[in-house]
Design an enzyme around this catalytic site. Sequence first.
Site, PDB file in Angstrom:
ATOM      1  N   GLY A 158      44.000  43.764  56.519  1.00  0.00           N
ATOM      2  CA  GLY A 158      45.294  43.144  56.242  1.00  0.00           C
ATOM      3  C   GLY A 158      46.104  44.129  55.422  1.00  0.00           C
ATOM      4  N   ILE A 160      46.275  44.783  52.165  1.00  0.00           N
ATOM      5  CA  ILE A 160      45.603  45.579  51.120  1.00  0.00           C
ATOM      6  C   ILE A 160      44.677  46.624  51.751  1.00  0.00           C
ATOM      7  CG2 ILE A 160      44.057  45.493  49.124  1.00  0.00           C
ATOM      8  CD1 ILE A 160      45.085  42.602  48.638  1.00  0.00           C
ATOM      9  N   THR A 240      37.344  44.692  45.787  1.00  0.00           N
ATOM     10  CA  THR A 240      38.532  44.172  45.094  1.00  0.00           C
ATOM     11  C   THR A 240      39.003  42.895  45.791  1.00  0.00           C
ATOM     12  OG1 THR A 240      39.926  45.598  46.450  1.00  0.00           O
ATOM     13  CG2 THR A 240      39.384  46.412  44.242  1.00  0.00           C
ATOM     14  N   SER A 241      38.107  42.287  46.603  1.00  0.00           N
ATOM     15  CA  SER A 241      38.544  41.112  47.381  1.00  0.00           C
ATOM     16  C   SER A 241      38.166  39.830  46.651  1.00  0.00           C
ATOM     17  CB  SER A 241      37.960  41.167  48.793  1.00  0.00           C
ATOM     18  OG  SER A 241      36.537  41.120  48.784  1.00  0.00           O
ATOM     19  N   ARG A 242      37.007  39.299  46.938  1.00  0.00           N
ATOM     20  CA  ARG A 242      36.497  38.139  46.207  1.00  0.00           C
ATOM     21  C   ARG A 242      35.008  38.365  45.975  1.00  0.00           C
ATOM     22  NH1 ARG A 242      40.916  37.240  44.837  1.00  0.00           N
ATOM     23  NH2 ARG A 242      42.182  35.383  45.181  1.00  0.00           N
ATOM     24  N   ASP A 266      35.849  44.768  41.006  1.00  0.00           N
ATOM     25  CA  ASP A 266      36.897  44.105  40.220  1.00  0.00           C
ATOM     26  C   ASP A 266      36.727  42.592  40.280  1.00  0.00           C
ATOM     27  OD1 ASP A 266      39.374  44.177  38.671  1.00  0.00           O
ATOM     28  OD2 ASP A 266      40.344  43.324  40.450  1.00  0.00           O
ATOM     29  N   GLU A 271      32.607  34.411  38.616  1.00  0.00           N
ATOM     30  CA  GLU A 271      33.492  34.796  37.510  1.00  0.00           C
ATOM     31  C   GLU A 271      33.641  33.659  36.513  1.00  0.00           C
ATOM     32  OE1 GLU A 271      37.213  36.651  38.648  1.00  0.00           O
ATOM     33  OE2 GLU A 271      36.198  37.690  40.286  1.00  0.00           O
ATOM     34  N   HIS A 289      38.850  41.669  37.164  1.00  0.00           N
ATOM     35  CA  HIS A 289      39.801  41.086  38.132  1.00  0.00           C
ATOM     36  C   HIS A 289      41.253  41.421  37.749  1.00  0.00           C
ATOM     37  CE1 HIS A 289      39.964  37.636  41.303  1.00  0.00           C
ATOM     38  NE2 HIS A 289      40.956  38.494  41.485  1.00  0.00           N
ATOM     39  N   ALA A 291      43.072  44.042  39.405  1.00  0.00           N
ATOM     40  CA  ALA A 291      43.642  45.000  40.366  1.00  0.00           C
ATOM     41  C   ALA A 291      45.160  44.857  40.499  1.00  0.00           C
ATOM     42  CB  ALA A 291      42.959  44.855  41.721  1.00  0.00           C
TER      43      ALA A 291
HETATM   44  C1  GLV Z   1      44.031  38.138  43.110  1.00  0.00           C
HETATM   45  O1  GLV Z   1      42.858  38.202  43.255  1.00  0.00           O
HETATM   46  C2  GLV Z   1      44.899  37.562  44.097  1.00  0.00           C
HETATM   47  O2  GLV Z   1      44.409  36.929  45.050  1.00  0.00           O
HETATM   48  O3  GLV Z   1      46.130  37.715  43.967  1.00  0.00           O
END
Ligand code: GLV
Length: 317
Positions: A158, A160, A240-242, A266, A271, A289, A291
């Site tokens: 996507g 990102i 850096t996703s989930r 991240d 969490e 988290h 980013a």
């Molecule tokens: C951060 O993780 C977002 O989804 O914006």
Amino acid sequence: MNKKVFVTRNIPAVGLDILRGKGFEVDVWSKKRAPSRRELIRELRSKPYDAVLCLLTDTIDAEIFDAAPSVKIYANYAAGMDNIDIVEATKRGITVTNTPNVSSQAVAEHAVALMLGLTTRMVEADAFMRKGKYIGWDPMNLIGTDLSGKVVGIVGTGSIGSHTARIMKHGFGARIIYFDAKPNEEIESSLGAVRFENIDDLLAESDFVSLHVPLLESTHHLLNANRLHLMKRSAFLINTSRGPVVDEDALVQALKDGVIAGAGLDVFEHEPRLARGLSKLSNVILTPHIASARQSIRDQMAVAAAGKIIDHLSLAL
Ligand code: GLV
């Protein structure tokens, strides 16, 4: 009567001001921490709110919808929406929105920063200096890894993922391979990216694997112990996703056993808790988290979320 919005955390004033400027009555959760579930329900029951501007730290599900029957829209201040039960919202005719795209470049830069941090051993080097361990130049001290010309496997292309691919191609001459449910013609033509239909093949070929998928049932533990074992021993995993996209216990074990070289994270499976042993490892870089944590991005997210509420409740901006 004024439309009422409940905002579950203090967000940049620019978004709140837009709502207030349009005549909304805006109530903001005043504490520095996220409201607990019970607190959120209590707040939502206190007034007939029309909209909720919520964060990824709020789990929004049937119980919350029941507590706030007048709410027509949940505007999530995030790119992801996995904290909201979209199926239940859809059944009830409740609108759910997010703030996509505004944070893509920042998140991509953070993914690349994690790659650079790992290859340069920047965090270890900083700790080394602060501990007063630097007693003179040593040609064999803190030897890093090349980043240039490596194979970067992007999982999810996507906005990102595509930005990350672009930075790695143009900045570091990376060969981009990717895994996605559907072909991404844009990155294929502009970056020469090659699609892999099987994620296992991509994992086996990548020097860096960067995760950019949403959290869905199908992506939960996408990187499990078996898949981590498919990666090169010299490879780095970036997330850096989930958090739950990776089986974090399995990752800790893989990092301990040298199954992969390192990881830059991240996001975390539970969490703000970290898997046991994760923070003890020197071959990981951990960030909380953040980013998309830039003032300009936070402002744009606030404006976007406010705009979604205004649009939905049919007021012109
Ligand atoms: C951060 O993780 C977002 O989804 O914006």
